[in-house]
Design a protein around this motif. Structure first.
Motif, PDB file in Angstrom:
ATOM      1  N   HIS A   1     -42.278 -10.506 -14.550  1.00  9.82           N
ATOM      2  CA  HIS A   1     -42.801  -9.004 -14.845  1.00  9.82           C
ATOM      3  C   HIS A   1     -43.509  -8.649 -13.372  1.00  9.82           C
ATOM      4  O   HIS A   1     -44.230  -9.249 -13.513  1.00  9.82           O
ATOM      5  N   PRO A   2     -43.273  -7.424 -13.634  1.00 11.82           N
ATOM      6  CA  PRO A   2     -44.004  -7.064 -12.107  1.00 11.82           C
ATOM      7  C   PRO A   2     -45.953  -7.372 -12.621  1.00 11.82           C
ATOM      8  O   PRO A   2     -45.571  -7.020 -11.473  1.00 11.82           O
ATOM      9  N   ARG A   3     -46.263  -6.883 -13.631  1.00 13.97           N
ATOM     10  CA  ARG A   3     -47.637  -6.987 -13.894  1.00 13.97           C
ATOM     11  C   ARG A   3     -48.029  -8.743 -13.450  1.00 13.97           C
ATOM     12  O   ARG A   3     -49.210  -8.530 -13.433  1.00 13.97           O
TER      13      ARG A   3
ATOM     14  N   LEU B   1     -46.348 -10.553 -11.162  1.00  7.45           N
ATOM     15  CA  LEU B   1     -46.034 -10.699  -9.768  1.00  7.45           C
ATOM     16  C   LEU B   1     -47.280  -9.632  -9.053  1.00  7.45           C
ATOM     17  O   LEU B   1     -48.810 -10.756  -8.221  1.00  7.45           O
ATOM     18  N   ALA B   2     -47.665  -8.298 -10.213  1.00  7.39           N
ATOM     19  CA  ALA B   2     -49.391  -7.939  -9.187  1.00  7.39           C
ATOM     20  C   ALA B   2     -50.938  -8.773 -10.184  1.00  7.39           C
ATOM     21  O   ALA B   2     -51.678  -8.816  -8.625  1.00  7.39           O
ATOM     22  N   ASN B   3     -50.768  -9.259 -11.058  1.00  3.48           N
ATOM     23  CA  ASN B   3     -52.036 -10.209 -11.078  1.00  3.48           C
ATOM     24  C   ASN B   3     -52.417 -11.409  -9.931  1.00  3.48           C
ATOM     25  O   ASN B   3     -53.193 -11.595 -10.497  1.00  3.48           O
ATOM     26  N   CYS B   4     -51.027 -11.770  -9.213  1.00  9.14           N
ATOM     27  CA  CYS B   4     -51.654 -12.897  -9.081  1.00  9.14           C
ATOM     28  C   CYS B   4     -51.476 -12.224  -6.920  1.00  9.14           C
ATOM     29  O   CYS B   4     -51.080 -13.031  -6.127  1.00  9.14           O
ATOM     30  N   GLY B   5     -51.848 -11.111  -7.557  1.00 10.34           N
ATOM     31  CA  GLY B   5     -51.619 -10.195  -5.668  1.00 10.34           C
ATOM     32  C   GLY B   5     -50.447 -10.561  -5.117  1.00 10.34           C
ATOM     33  O   GLY B   5     -50.282  -9.913  -3.721  1.00 10.34           O
ATOM     34  N   LEU B   6     -49.142 -10.170  -5.344  1.00 13.14           N
ATOM     35  CA  LEU B   6     -47.488  -9.966  -5.065  1.00 13.14           C
ATOM     36  C   LEU B   6     -46.990  -8.909  -5.037  1.00 13.14           C
ATOM     37  O   LEU B   6     -47.082  -8.331  -6.532  1.00 13.14           O
ATOM     38  N   ASP B   7     -46.967  -7.914  -4.532  1.00 11.67           N
ATOM     39  CA  ASP B   7     -46.341  -6.610  -4.533  1.00 11.67           C
ATOM     40  C   ASP B   7     -44.761  -6.523  -5.099  1.00 11.67           C
ATOM     41  O   ASP B   7     -44.291  -6.995  -3.902  1.00 11.67           O
ATOM     42  N   PRO B   8     -44.725  -6.113  -5.998  1.00  5.62           N
ATOM     43  CA  PRO B   8     -43.263  -6.081  -7.058  1.00  5.62           C
ATOM     44  C   PRO B   8     -42.654  -5.683  -6.137  1.00  5.62           C
ATOM     45  O   PRO B   8     -41.186  -5.527  -6.494  1.00  5.62           O
TER      46      PRO B   8
END
Lengths: 355, 821
Positions: A291-293, A295-302
């Protein structure tokens, strides 16, 4: 040959025949060939013989000596063989006696399955990650897009502990998905990680145990698609179950931390339990595109990174693979069950030997 | 979520058979849980007329009947029911049919001389309840020869699906019908209820004092009604999905909860105090809910209150005091929009699961509210009579202008699917995503009001400590593409995931590197060496009961579960030795006292914070195996030490650098246990015989000896190139020495001293004998050692051997006070 030699030889042969053991044999030898033996004496007397007789006498003596020596050695060999036979006969043991019991240790089926998973996924470039049994709700839920009010939290029957870590409540992890977060925070993509481990949910009956094992999987890269998810899982399932034609079905589903999400079924026969045929489907694992969220929660740009994740129950696939009917004995340490389902430590899962 | 085939047909125009519907549901993510097809078992049973029923000529309690099962041919049936009578309509089972209630397949036979070619059935015989007082007595107008199940409305299959937490819209039959229509098996019927003209002003008005919990609410009264029993069709639908019909008003709210996924609540106007219902936070008031239980509602709960107090816990459950009963003549219907998070938290706080909560916490269709209220009003008027008031409203319907854009290329880039843009757009349209704009590369759609899960507000919970720029970029990326991922999922769901071609992962390296770290490989080797030692691997629970855990270590409150599943599983274990001991005890109780077990798993510590250690533990109990050439002996400390040292050796620990001290934890016998140390600080493991009081507490009869190896404490061996071995050409010389030493001196000290006496020459020291008592006197032991001298330059002379031996004796004497015996 002269008569005296013939007599000596005959008498010696008789004495040899009477010699019942090696000591008697030695006495005969000494009496004939020893320092004061009869033949030795005759040899000594040769010098006193007339020169014209000496030659013939000498030849006769040598012949007699050779014959007697050969007779002694023949008798010696016979006696030695008899002695050996006697010894062997005396040393006889019952070969049907059981050998001393050797070490009979075994590897638990859960460990065996984890080894097989590491071997198969390892061949696909995965490394094995680890998480913590006591985890914060952030790693177990929030980072995975399961906020506090999410209905999925209630579904998990979570065990909680009194304390906090980093200000977040502590719990026993309900899924190995926390290792997705750990992996993305601690390593730069691309990532290929599996994470087998203990998980806990407050549920206890014939098909649920308050402690069980899952194996998480995570692949993050720039161009990983749902097609790769399907390929990877089909490759694994067919290798793990050793059925090259195992039917695998993907169904839409929902998990908070993947989108699209899907359940994966394998073909089996509900009635016989036989895998790979029979027309029925059995749910075996959950998966989806990360899920993009998350990825974003882990600092990766989806927009840059995407990939897939999956999780499967280790006991479940173990039970299917080995035809084990009941979940509970996995954790009871019953020697009878362990001896039945355990595997040899000398046959670890190695692809080149076949898992 | 349960519904029936006919209920689905009310929303979906389809000729698909049940199997197709079931398969489609599962394929599109509405996983089929089961189909209950009651008609299947009743299929052979037909409605028949009893032409005549006379007493059996040869049996008092039986009746000889002639039955017309619809084909005009009279059939002789012997019947035992007291109510069998001439002219009645009944249910007939022909020969060959299976009777569910008795488990018997009928055969034609003769009963006391009269032929019986079939059976007239009671309700119980059909598996439809317990009534066995007589055969089923149908009305006069029941259609002769028709299927009983069809006539009785029992041929309506009950379908159950599991609805995932994101799909609140699929908790209504209409939402399911919409998905099925989008998947191509039918057409969604229109839903546009005609407005009901108001006959009088609403007697109740709304006041919203908690707009964050309830942004919008509608209500409407109906007066002059009669709240009787619902009609048969409604009762049958509710019964089929497991709901108990109560009265028409309550049944109607339940009906719309499942039909439209739209929970409603009905207040009895006569029981309300004052003309205003207020939506406000609770004030620690007690409400008796419709389930008969009392709840104290606080500031975090949204309640609906009148002048007298709380009448309903918003979105979760109504109150008993203002509920509708058979006496109700005027009703006020509530149709509200509640905040999903607050409803979820209220429900969880009070541990109430209700159909209303289940829907509100997943999000309902706000735009549907006016139509749903009209439909409910119309149904109340139809079933209960009366006249409707005007609609009372408060707040405003939330503006919903959520658009989402799908780049068609993403279907392949993310989904791996080759789906034509037109197909994708059509799927979205069928699901209610109307096209706002479209170009060659993408489509922008308006998200329908019932899909709260698509293009939802982004809520991130990013890891603390992320680089700020990175965190911002990630958040922006999520905002940019999340809605698109939602749309990709919808398109793939409808297209079917099976259509996506599987692709094996790209190969990163021709020969894959090791998948395990060095530490993980070492753990795997420990597992194998312990099994090779003869121990059987167990996997036991990480938790156990606190009392018994205390025998094996600390049991701090920080490691006590707040909500254990059982009293004997309330404490995280100090280490696997504890749970292995329980396993050995259980094996003993089963008659297998001689166990040799090991486990590699976590042990838990509380300080400085709750954390865990990786521990390999082993336990042997009872005796060694009996054999004809080696008698059994009780297991002891040195069995455990051997197991532990085998594991340490495989870990590459420099064994000569280890020392053992006699200060093991209290679960061990104080005189038969040890701690393995490397250097002054590192504790690598503990071993010993279990303390007799621990054995007694665990109900273990025989001895037991175990160990724990702390895997994290064992350093990785240094990677260095090993020197070539010295293979001397000269004979080694072995000499035996017997030393008398104080029994308190550790043997290890003596061996170490001997080993160090002449390092270049001494290749090995073996303790081959230990003797106490006899002439030695109390407190003394004799230790026999064999020392191997290995020369490398020349064969040792007698003088050199003597000199080296003297050094051994001197070194040992100096270190331990031992004297040569």
């Amino acid at each position: 040959m002269t008569d005296d030699l013939a007599v000596l030889q005959a008498e010696t042969e008789t004495a040899l025949a009477d010699a019942a053991d090696l000591r008697a044999l030695e006495a005969v030898r000494v009496a004939v060939l020893g320092k004061s033996g009869r033949l030795t004496a005759l040899l000594k007397a040769l010098g006193a013989a007339a020169p014209e007789e000496r030659r013939a006498r000498g030849a006769a003596l040598n012949l007699a000596k050779d014959a007697i020596t050969a007779a002694i050695e023949a008798r010696r060999a016979a006696l030695e063989a008899a002695a050996l036979d006697a010894r062997l006969s005396a040393e006889r043991l019952d070969p049907s006696l059981p050998p001393a019991p050797g070490p009979a240790g075994l590897i638990h089926p859960i460990s065996r399955t984890i080894e097989e998973m590491a071997a198969i996924f390892g061949a696909m470039g995965f490394t094995v990650g680890e998480g913590l049994d006591v985890e914060t709700d952030w790693f177990n839920f929030s980072a995975l897009n399961i906020p506090a009010h999410h209905p999925a939290r209630a579904d998990h029957d979570t065990f909680y502990l009194p304390g906090t870590r980093d200000g977040r409540p502590l719990l026993l992890r309900t899924q190995t998905s926390d290792v997705q977060i750990i992996s993305m925070l601690n390593q730069e993509p691309p990532l290929r990680v599996i994470a087998p481990g203990r998980t806990y949910r407050a549920d206890h009956d014939a098909t649920h145990s308050p402690m069980f094992h899952q194996c998480e999987g995570l692949v993050i890269d720039r161009a990983i698609t749902l097609g790769h998810l399907k390929g990877c899982l089909i490759d694994f399932l067919r290798a793990f179950f050793g059925i090259a034609s195992l039917p695998v079905r993907f169904r839409s589903s929902y998990f908070p931390f993947t989108e699209p999400s899907m359940e994966v079924d394998i073909g089996w026969n509900r009635r016989t339990g036989e895998l790979g045929a029979g027309g029925d489907w059995l749910e075996i694992l959950g998966s989806g595109m990360v899920h993009p969220r998350v990825l974003a929660n882990c600092g990766l740009d989806p927009r840059v990174w995407q990939g897939f994740a999956f999780g499967m129950g280790i006991e479940r696939v173990t039970m299917l693979k080995h035809g084990i009917a009941d979940l509970r004995p996995f954790f009871e340490g019953d020697l009878r069950w362990l001896r039945h389902y355990g595997s040899s430590p000398l046959a670890p899962a190695m692809l080149h030997e076949g898992v | 979520m349960k519904f029936t085939r006919s209920w689905l047909a009310a929303h979906l125009d389809t000729d698909a058979d049940l199997t197709t519907i079931a398969e489609t549901l599962t394929r599109i993510g509405l996983e089929l849980e089961g189909i209950e097809d009651r008609a299947a078992a009743l299929a052979p049973f037909r409605i028949a007329r009893v032409i005549s029923a006379v007493p059996h000529p040869d049996a008092d309690r039986l009746r000889a009947c002639m039955v017309d099962a619809g084909d005009g041919v009279p059939v002789s049936v012997v019947c035992g029911a007291p109510n069998a009578r001439t002219g009645m309509m009944a249910v007939f089972a022909p020969p060959g049919s299976f009777i569910p209630g008795t488990g018997i397949t009928l055969k034609t036979g003769r009963i006391r001389g009269v032929e019986s070619a079939g059976m007239l059935l009671s309700a119980r015989e059909m598996g439809l309840g317990e009534d066995h007082s007589g055969i089923v007595d149908l009305p006069e107008d029941a259609p002769l020869g028709a299927s009983y199940a069809a006539w009785a409305g029992l041929d309506d299959a009950v379908i159950e699906i599991s609805v995932t937490p994101n799909r609140g819209d699929a908790l209504g039959v209409r939402g399911i019908a919409r998905d099925l229509a989008a998947a191509g098996i039918g057409r969604l019927k229109p839903f546009a209820p005609a407005p009901v003209a108001p006959a009088y002003p609403s007697p109740i008005t709304w006041k919203i004092a908690a707009p964050e919990a309830c942004p919008f609410v509608l209500g409407r009264a109906v007066r002059g009604l009669k709240n009787g029993e619902s009609p048969r069709w409604l009762r049958e639908r509710l019964t089929a999905i497991g709901l108990r019909p109560i009265n028409a008003l309550v049944d109607i709210t339940n009906y719309f909860t499942f039909d439209l996924g739209r929970p409603l609540h009905v207040f009895d106007v006569a029981k309300l105090s004052g003309p205003t219902l207020t939506l406000r936070p609770g004030a620690n008031e007690t409400m008796r809910a419709l389930n008969g239980r009392d709840y104290v509602l606080g500031a975090e709960d949204c309640v609906i209150a009148d002048a007298a107090g709380v009448q309903s816990l918003a979105g979760v459950m109504g109150g008993e005091a203002s509920g509708c009963t058979a006496d109700t003549t005027e009703v006020f219907v509530e149709c509200a929009l509640f905040d999903p998070v607050r409803v979820a938290l209220s429900g969880r706080r009070h541990q109430i699961t209700s159909d209303a909560r289940q829907r509100f916490e997943r999000g309902i269709d706000a735009a549907l509210m006016p139509d749903a209220l009209e439909a409910a009003t119309a149904m109340i008027l139809e079933l209960c009579g009366g006249e409707a008031s005007a609609v009372a409203a408060a707040g405003a319907m939330p503006a919903r202008a959520r658009d989402a854009r799908l780049r068609f290329s993403r279907l392949a880039e993310l989904g791996g699917a080759a789906i034509a843009p037109d197909t994708a757009v059509a799927s979205l349209a069928a699901l209610g995503f109307s096209q706002v704009a479209r170009d060659a590369d993408s489509v922008t759609v308006a998200v329908p009001s019932w899909r709260n899960d698509v293009a939802a507000p982004i809520a991130l919970d990013q890891a603390p400590g992320l680089d700020p720029a990175r965190a911002v970029a990630a958040a922006e990326g999520c905002a940019a593409i999340e809605a698109e991922c939602d749309l990709v999922e919808e398109v793939l769901r409808i297209a079917g995931l099976d259509a996506i071609p599987p692709v094996s992962l790209p190969v990163l390296a021709p020969v894959p590197p090791a998948s395990l770290t060095e530490a993980q490989s070492r753990t795997a080797r420990v597992r194998r060496v312990l099994a090779a030692q003869g121990l059987v691997e167990c996997v036991t629970f990480s938790f156990m009961d606190r009392t018994r855990a205390a025998y094996f270590g600390e049991t701090p409150a920080a490691l006590t579960l707040l909500n254990p599943i059982a009293a004997d599983l309330d404490q995280l274990r100090p280490g696997p030795l504890a749970t292995l001991a329980l396993a050995a005890s259980r094996n003993g109780a089963r008659g297998y006292a001689d166990a040799a077990l090991f486990e590699i798993g976590p042990g838990f510590v509380a300080a400085p914070e709750a954390s865990q250690r990786a521990i390999a533990a082993g336990l042997r109990s009872g005796a060694t195996p009996r054999a004809w050439n080696a008698p059994a002996r009780p297991v002891g400390m040195f069995d455990a030490k051997a197991d532990l040292f085998a594991a340490l050796a495989v870990l590459g620990v420099p064994m000569e650098a280890l020392s053992v001290t006699a200060d093991a934890p209290s679960c061990f016998h104080p005189g038969r246990s040890g701690v393995v140390r490397q250097g002054p600080k590192a504790v690598l493991g503990v071993f010993g015989e279990l303390h007799p009081s621990v054995l007694a507490a665990l109900g273990m009869a025989g001895p037991a000896a175990g160990f724990e190896l702390f895997l994290d404490a064992v350093a990785l061996p240094k990677k260095r190139r090993r020197a070539a071995p010295v293979l001397s050409a000269f004979q080694p010389v072995r000499r035996d020495f017997a030393f008398v030493v104080d029994a308190t001196v550790p043997a290890e000290a003596l061996l170490r001293a001997a080993r160090g006496a002449e390092r270049t020459l001494i290749a090995g020291v073996v303790l081959f004998d230990r003797f106490a008592g006899g002439a030695l006197g109390a407190g003394k032991v004799s230790l026999g050692i064999e020392v191997t001298f290995q020369p490398v330059a020349a064969t040792l002379t007698e003088a050199e051997i003597e000199a080296a031996s003297a050094k051994v004796v001197a070194a040992v004497a100096k270190a331990t006070g031992a004297v040569l015996r």
